[in-house]
Scaffold this active site. Structure first.
Site, PDB file in Angstrom:
ATOM      1  N   CYS A 135       0.820  -1.218   0.000  1.00  0.00           N
ATOM      2  CA  CYS A 135       0.000   0.000   0.000  1.00  0.00           C
ATOM      3  C   CYS A 135       0.852   1.266   0.000  1.00  0.00           C
ATOM      4  O   CYS A 135       1.346   1.686   1.048  1.00  0.00           O
ATOM      5  CB  CYS A 135      -0.941  -0.020   1.206  1.00  0.00           C
ATOM      6  SG  CYS A 135      -1.985   1.436   1.304  1.00  0.00           S
ATOM      7  N   CYS A 138      -0.584   4.117   2.077  1.00  0.00           N
ATOM      8  CA  CYS A 138      -0.424   3.975   3.530  1.00  0.00           C
ATOM      9  C   CYS A 138       1.020   4.276   3.946  1.00  0.00           C
ATOM     10  O   CYS A 138       1.251   4.901   4.971  1.00  0.00           O
ATOM     11  CB  CYS A 138      -0.750   2.554   3.983  1.00  0.00           C
ATOM     12  SG  CYS A 138      -2.198   1.828   3.213  1.00  0.00           S
ATOM     13  N   ASP A 139       1.984   3.804   3.171  1.00  0.00           N
ATOM     14  CA  ASP A 139       3.367   3.790   3.653  1.00  0.00           C
ATOM     15  C   ASP A 139       4.351   4.663   2.860  1.00  0.00           C
ATOM     16  O   ASP A 139       5.494   4.816   3.285  1.00  0.00           O
ATOM     17  CB  ASP A 139       3.892   2.334   3.634  1.00  0.00           C
ATOM     18  CG  ASP A 139       3.059   1.445   4.546  1.00  0.00           C
ATOM     19  OD1 ASP A 139       2.658   1.920   5.619  1.00  0.00           O
ATOM     20  OD2 ASP A 139       2.798   0.290   4.184  1.00  0.00           O
TER      21      ASP A 139
END
Ligand code: NAP
Length: 311
Positions: A135, A138-139
């Site tokens: 992701c 997300c990261d």
């Protein structure tokens, strides 16, 4: 006994929730370990009709959620661990074990989606969250001014790589062929971005953790020449497709060789009263809008099926 339980809160599950709620069925919607589904791990959605300027994936999901709640859908967190159908000449009962507790419903809509696929290499499980992820949204921000790589050649890989150019010093795209599977528009954007460096005909054969167990690089093999090289990256973003989330239903509801639920007429599955929608039953289109359409169709089928027994 519920009228209808919907498993999953991605586009398919939420659309089914809107339709069954508006049909006064007061659906119970179960949110699993990725509430909101795959759209919550994406950024801009440019191809969902009705949003000419595009819309943020999580926002689109949040709006669908609100819309379902407005008409009386009820939401609960829980992962389905097991499933059985109790046959009956009148109306079978769908039973599912959710976090240790059995729930029962007259109709069931499976919209549990699909989960990211991994390579299955040594150290993989330990590295997830320590420089290995699926992701970028997300990261990605953790890897400011650092080299990263994306594995895959589809639309997801392109989207992830393009997003990562906001943060990373360089984004390598590792693809096992020399032609992208992605749509033309995404492929062109990727290939014209100066921060993205494609590495063709190559696969990751080993992760290289540092002494703290964090990713420091990967070993690549060129599938044409068999040459092996080390590439220094601080994070590997995996984008090689998905596996359908059908574990509790295998051997009970008919699935194909790869585990996707087989649809019969409309959104009906091999079991009466059990319907499926979205990526859990779709290996061809896998778009937000097709998932939503399937969710709508499954809800209409479930409503009609329930009505047959109330006469
Ligand atoms: P995908 O289209 O199935 O692509 C998966 C990619 O991973 C392919 O390039 C494949 O290589 C590669 N791959 C698979 N297994 C591999 C392995 N073991 N090792 C190395 N590489 C491997 O999956 P996706 O990109 O997640 O897209 C899924 C669907 O969502 C598609 O229909 C896509 O159009 C849609 N989507 C659309 C958008 C958008 O419109 N903006 C964004 C994201 C996703 P090969 O090409 O050699 O098979």
């Amino acid at each position: 006994m519920e009228n209808v339980i919907i498993i999953g809160t991605g586009c398919a599950g939420l659309t089914a929730a809107i339709y069954t709620a508006r049909a006064n069925l007061s659906p119970l919607v179960l949110e699993g370990n990725l509430p909101g589904g795959q759209l919550t791990t994406t950024t801009e959605v440019e191809n969902f009709p009705g949003f000419p300027e595009g819309i943020n994936g999580p926002e689109l999901i949040q709006r669908m959620h609100q819309q379902a709640e407005r008409f009386g859908a009820r939401f609960d967190f829980g992962t389905v661990e097991d499933f059985e159908q109790i046959p009956s000449p009148t109306q079978p009962i769908q039973r599912m074990k959710v976090d240790g507790k059995w729930l029962e419903s007259r109709a069931l809509i499976i919209a549990s989606g699909a989960s990211p696929r991994w390579l299955g290499l040594e150290n993989e499980k330990a590295l997830i969250g320590h420089g290995l992820t699926s992701c970028a949204t997300c990261d990605g921000a953790f890897y400011r001014n650092m080299p990263v790589c994306v594995v895959g050649g589809g639309d997801s890989a392109c989207e992830e790589a393009l997003f990562l150019t906001r943060f990373a010093s360089i984004v390598y795209l590792i693809h096992r062929r020399d032609v992208l599977r992605a749509s033309k528009i995404m492929a062109n954007r990727l290939l014209s971005n100066p921060k993205i460096y494609p590495i063709w005909n190559s696969i990751v054969i080993r992760y290289l953790p540092d002494e703290k167990g964090k990713m420091r690089g990967v070993v690549l093999r060129n599938v044409k020449t068999n040459e092996e090289t080390e590439l220094e990256v601080k994070c590997v973003f995996m984008a090689i497709g998905h596996e359908p989330n059908t574990a509790p239903f295998r051997g009970k509801v008919e699935c194909d060789a790869e585990g996707y639920i087989v649809l019969k007429e409309g959104m009906r599955t091999s079991l009466p009263g059990v319907f499926a929608a979205g990526d859990v039953a779709d290996r061809h289109y896998r778009q937000a809008i097709t998932a939503a359409g399937m969710g709508c169709a499954a809800a209409i089928e479930a409503e009609r099926w329930l009505a047959e027994f109330s006469h």
